[in-house]
Design an enzyme around this catalytic site. Structure first.
Site, short mmCIF file in Angstrom:
data_model
loop_
_atom_site.label_atom_id
_atom_site.label_comp_id
_atom_site.label_asym_id
_atom_site.label_seq_id
_atom_site.Cartn_x
_atom_site.Cartn_y
_atom_site.Cartn_z
CE LYS A 1 1.00 8.80 0.30
NZ LYS A 1 2.36 9.11 0.71
CE LYS B 1 -2.54 -5.52 8.70
NZ LYS B 1 -2.37 -4.72 9.92
CE LYS C 1 -9.75 5.74 5.63
NZ LYS C 1 -9.70 4.97 6.87
#
Ligand code: TRP
Length: 325
Positions: free
Chosen positions: A195, A112, A192
């Site tokens: 969203k 991140k 995969k």
């Protein structure tokens, strides 16, 4: 007394087929065997969220999908993390026994930082401590997680071991239970279903929407013309047929190979199967939706049951830490 399962899920709104075959089905099995706490972790979502505009809707739609899919509030405790604020207090105490060096080593944290270097906040570093607090507050013994969460769980065990050795044995050491899940590849055939990759089909999608989404699916690239023979082994539409049209898989495979059926027809058959598969689910969702307060009632009741456990744990923690008046 059956063991206690705790699991947390980031509020991602309406669930898609990938969530269904990964997470939801697993939760359905577990609730038959264990005492389950299923928590929508809205505080965790805040660690990377830019805005909270859709947060309420996302929580609502996710819980509604779960309920429609059969997660049963009579069997499992379904609640929203922030509705039981005791978790933030435990987070504070656990943060005192967590060396910063442990947190800076966590792979998801490092990733991140790489991806959002402009927003590395204090809360983000503490993400695994908050996750540990979730599990510990409810004395979770079994934690169903995907492989990506294993480092977090290992850290949780270390933090709790450390707490126990300093202050006294309060917390069970949580065991990871790897979710066996069939990874669903998205409609772009490349990664995969998710969203963020916009390659998904929502399980509550309308038949029309299902058709539209499947029409755009990526198929066998070698099959340029309708008359070209197809290669089902590399076509994701065929993989989805194996799940949704099991009775016709052999026939579809053969027809594809001999160009007896074109990709468009093959997709329309898939759209029909997917529509049929989720029909009972859609009906149940509509029924539940017609009671506008239902989801709120479920999570309110869940929070009350969760809070009873949380207060008890926090009392024990503050006792051993000499924090009670
Ligand atoms: N970190 C988990 C995820 O991103 C979500 C989570 C929060 C969780 N608290 C938890 C998972 C406690 C298991 C147990 O998916």
């Amino acid at each position: 007394m059956s063991k206690r399962v705790f699991s947390g899920f980031r509020p991602t709104g309406r669930q898609h087929i990938g969530n269904y075959f990964g997470t939801i089905q697993n939760c359905l099995c577990l609730q038959e065997e264990y005492e389950c706490f299923y928590c929508v972790v809205d505080l965790h979502a805040l660690t990377t969220l830019e805005s909270t505009l859709t947060l309420k809707d996302d929580v609502y739609n996710m819980v509604l999908d779960w309920l429609a899919a059969g997660i049963d509030p009579d069997k499992s405790v379904i609640f929203v993390q922030s509705h039981v604020p005791e978790v933030t207090e435990l987070h504070m105490y656990l943060s005192m026994v967590t060396p910063l060096s442990w947190l800076l080593r966590v792979p998801t944290f490092k990733e991140k930082v790489r991806m959002h270097s402009e927003n590395v906040n204090y809360g983000l570093v503490g993400y695994p401590v908050l996750m540990t607090s979730d599990i510990a507050l409810y004395k979770g013994e079994v934690v169903p997680v995907g492989e990506d969460q294993l480092p977090h769980l290992e850290l949780a065990r270390e933090i709790l071991r450390r707490f126990n050795s300093i202050f006294g044995e309060i917390f069970p050491e949580p065991q990871a239970k790897l979710t066996e899940f069939s990874m669903i590849v998205g409609l772009n055939g490349a990664e995969k279903m998710s969203k963020s990759a916009d390659n998904y089909i929502e399980i509550a999608a309308s038949p029309d929407d299902i058709r539209k989404r499947i029409s755009s699916a990526y198929t066998d690239p070698a099959r340029k013309y309708r008359s070209d023979p197809g290669h089902p082994e590399i076509c994701n539409v065929f993989t989805l047929h194996k799940i949704f049209t099991p009775g016709r898989v052999a026939e579809l495979e053969q027809e594809c190979r001999r160009a007896g059926i074109g990709c468009t027809d093959c997709k329309m058959i898939l759209a029909q199967s997917v529509t049929q598969y989720f029909e009972p689910f859609r009906e149940r969702r509509l029924r539940l939706q017609s009671r506008p307060e239902y989801v709120s009632e479920v999570v309110r009741d869940g929070a009350a049951r969760a809070a009873a456990v949380a207060r008890q744990t926090l009392h024990e923690v503050k006792t051993v830490m000499n924090l009670l008046p």
